[in-house]
Design a protein around this motif. Sequence first.
Motif, PDB file in Angstrom:
ATOM      1  N   SER A 362      50.600  36.804  47.074  1.00  0.00           N
ATOM      2  CA  SER A 362      49.936  36.476  48.346  1.00  0.00           C
ATOM      3  C   SER A 362      49.489  37.716  49.122  1.00  0.00           C
ATOM      4  CB  SER A 362      50.851  35.610  49.232  1.00  0.00           C
ATOM      5  OG  SER A 362      51.246  34.436  48.550  1.00  0.00           O
ATOM      6  N   LEU A 382      39.965  31.799  50.733  1.00  0.00           N
ATOM      7  CA  LEU A 382      41.272  31.180  50.923  1.00  0.00           C
ATOM      8  C   LEU A 382      41.200  30.017  51.911  1.00  0.00           C
ATOM      9  CD1 LEU A 382      43.668  34.294  51.052  1.00  0.00           C
ATOM     10  CD2 LEU A 382      43.408  32.648  49.187  1.00  0.00           C
ATOM     11  N   LYS A 383      40.365  30.180  52.935  1.00  0.00           N
ATOM     12  CA  LYS A 383      40.188  29.068  53.889  1.00  0.00           C
ATOM     13  C   LYS A 383      39.542  27.886  53.183  1.00  0.00           C
ATOM     14  CE  LYS A 383      38.466  28.029  58.523  1.00  0.00           C
ATOM     15  NZ  LYS A 383      38.079  26.665  58.147  1.00  0.00           N
ATOM     16  N   THR A 386      42.182  26.134  50.996  1.00  0.00           N
ATOM     17  CA  THR A 386      43.107  25.258  51.728  1.00  0.00           C
ATOM     18  C   THR A 386      42.432  23.961  52.152  1.00  0.00           C
ATOM     19  OG1 THR A 386      42.577  26.394  53.819  1.00  0.00           O
ATOM     20  CG2 THR A 386      44.485  27.193  52.558  1.00  0.00           C
ATOM     21  N   ASP A 387      41.152  24.045  52.510  1.00  0.00           N
ATOM     22  CA  ASP A 387      40.432  22.852  52.962  1.00  0.00           C
ATOM     23  C   ASP A 387      40.083  21.922  51.796  1.00  0.00           C
ATOM     24  OD1 ASP A 387      40.557  23.830  55.524  1.00  0.00           O
ATOM     25  OD2 ASP A 387      38.519  24.666  55.509  1.00  0.00           O
ATOM     26  N   GLU A 390      43.212  20.922  49.724  1.00  0.00           N
ATOM     27  CA  GLU A 390      44.267  20.308  50.544  1.00  0.00           C
ATOM     28  C   GLU A 390      45.611  20.974  50.238  1.00  0.00           C
ATOM     29  OE1 GLU A 390      44.221  16.061  50.078  1.00  0.00           O
ATOM     30  OE2 GLU A 390      42.014  15.976  50.105  1.00  0.00           O
ATOM     31  N   ILE A 391      45.576  22.309  50.357  1.00  0.00           N
ATOM     32  CA  ILE A 391      46.719  23.138  49.974  1.00  0.00           C
ATOM     33  C   ILE A 391      47.254  23.858  51.206  1.00  0.00           C
ATOM     34  CG2 ILE A 391      47.436  25.157  48.631  1.00  0.00           C
ATOM     35  CD1 ILE A 391      45.195  24.427  46.644  1.00  0.00           C
ATOM     36  N   ASP A 392      48.572  23.909  51.333  1.00  0.00           N
ATOM     37  CA  ASP A 392      49.229  24.690  52.378  1.00  0.00           C
ATOM     38  C   ASP A 392      49.776  25.956  51.731  1.00  0.00           C
ATOM     39  OD1 ASP A 392      50.640  25.791  54.434  1.00  0.00           O
ATOM     40  OD2 ASP A 392      52.048  24.111  54.692  1.00  0.00           O
ATOM     41  N   LEU A 393      49.086  27.083  51.938  1.00  0.00           N
ATOM     42  CA  LEU A 393      49.482  28.346  51.300  1.00  0.00           C
ATOM     43  C   LEU A 393      50.696  28.992  51.962  1.00  0.00           C
ATOM     44  CD1 LEU A 393      45.985  29.924  50.481  1.00  0.00           C
ATOM     45  CD2 LEU A 393      47.638  28.896  48.897  1.00  0.00           C
ATOM     46  N   LYS A 394      51.278  28.313  52.950  1.00  0.00           N
ATOM     47  CA  LYS A 394      52.537  28.781  53.529  1.00  0.00           C
ATOM     48  C   LYS A 394      53.730  28.012  52.971  1.00  0.00           C
ATOM     49  CE  LYS A 394      50.450  30.369  57.869  1.00  0.00           C
ATOM     50  NZ  LYS A 394      50.453  30.235  59.359  1.00  0.00           N
ATOM     51  N   GLN A 398      54.681  24.553  47.043  1.00  0.00           N
ATOM     52  CA  GLN A 398      53.301  24.324  46.589  1.00  0.00           C
ATOM     53  C   GLN A 398      52.769  25.530  45.829  1.00  0.00           C
ATOM     54  OE1 GLN A 398      50.090  22.617  48.865  1.00  0.00           O
ATOM     55  NE2 GLN A 398      51.525  21.653  50.328  1.00  0.00           N
ATOM     56  N   LYS A 399      53.018  26.708  46.370  1.00  0.00           N
ATOM     57  CA  LYS A 399      52.481  27.925  45.730  1.00  0.00           C
ATOM     58  C   LYS A 399      53.087  28.136  44.345  1.00  0.00           C
ATOM     59  CE  LYS A 399      53.146  31.012  49.036  1.00  0.00           C
ATOM     60  NZ  LYS A 399      53.041  32.328  49.706  1.00  0.00           N
TER      61      LYS A 399
END
Length: 413
Positions: A362, A382-383, A386-387, A390-394, A398-399
């Motif tokens: 990351s 990256l934005k 996520t859109d 439908e991914i939450d990179l925090k 998931q990562k």
Amino acid sequence: MSHSADYSKTSRDTLDSPEGLADRIAEILECPITIEDANHRIISYSKHDKNVDEARIATIMRRSVPEDVITSLWESGVMSRLFESNDPVFVPAIEKVGLGNRIAVSVHKHHDVLGFIWAQTNDTTITNEKMSLMKDAAKLVKNQLHQHHLKKKQSEESYQEFFWQLLVGHLQQPGEISQQAKRFGLAFGNSLCIAMIEFGCDITPTIEKHAYYLIETLYQPYAVCRIFNENQLIMLVNLESTPNPNNKLKTLIQDFIQKLTARLNIGHVKGGFGLTYDSPENMKDSYRQAMKVLELKEQLPDSLQHVYGYHELGIYQFLQDLNAIRNRDNYRNDAIERLRAYDKKNGSALVKTLHAYLDCDSNVHNAAKQIHVHTNTLNYRLKRITDIGEIDLKDTNQKITLYLDLLIEKIND
């Protein structure tokens, strides 16, 4: 008197005695003589006066030529000439390893090098006559070296079946293994593993010869058994009394590959090794692990370029098992599928970007550098990831899941 006449006076007792033969050659050439086998182990050496160089003293004390001397002889091109020709070679002094002037000649039988004769010539004028006498000396010692070569070859062939039984797990009783090892003169320690070298081409007699030469000259304290199988060299390695066995073995493999590829001008050679165990009955496990390292290095050459040991694989150890589970469950990662569909429609590289970002833990700057884009470009992607995905990179879970699924895709490519 002809050159051969100098040796014709040599008695049968002298011919049958390695030491007597070395002394006789030294007497004729008027300089100290060392006779070695093809792996630079001393067969015999002549008497000498006090005026001998450090390399000769070290060789006699160790009963084999020191590694730094062998390396210097290869670097200077001397060994290549000796392997390729029957003619004597003048060897200029190499002061950094304590080697004085030499004349050397290889002893051949057909296309095989049986050994070498080395004459220290610091106090002797090298003449054409002495060069010719060296060539005659090579003919004289051929029979002794040939007999030595045959005995060694027979010994190696006799333990190969035993080695294979260890590799495939047919031998599991410690008592039987110990008895067989004693029979073949094999010394197992308490820190054993399997190391493998895999060639990207068919193994030619030249490759086999040079590989065995390197093992015998530079890695003999470690390689207990070795065998070629198709395009692989398999070795049982003893790392007992080595402070950092994994680091030592990694260095040995890297050095072996570097030397072999440089001397033979070949590429696509890779190496790997399994875990270290304290008993030979576990060699079947180390063998399986070493093969997995090589298989994964073939599938993921960039990611595993600097990985050699099974212990270094980390999560890569489990990719094939996870792949089997994914296939069984007909699983697919919907987030990756959405990104892939977007890439296909728009000619973008969101999947590639996500993989680089996760591969670099990351780190935006490192990921941007890896795929050759500006950090602002990577942040924008990256934005979009996520859109669209439908991914939450925090979200760590998931990562990790995304990263594993992307790696599994690579081993299926």
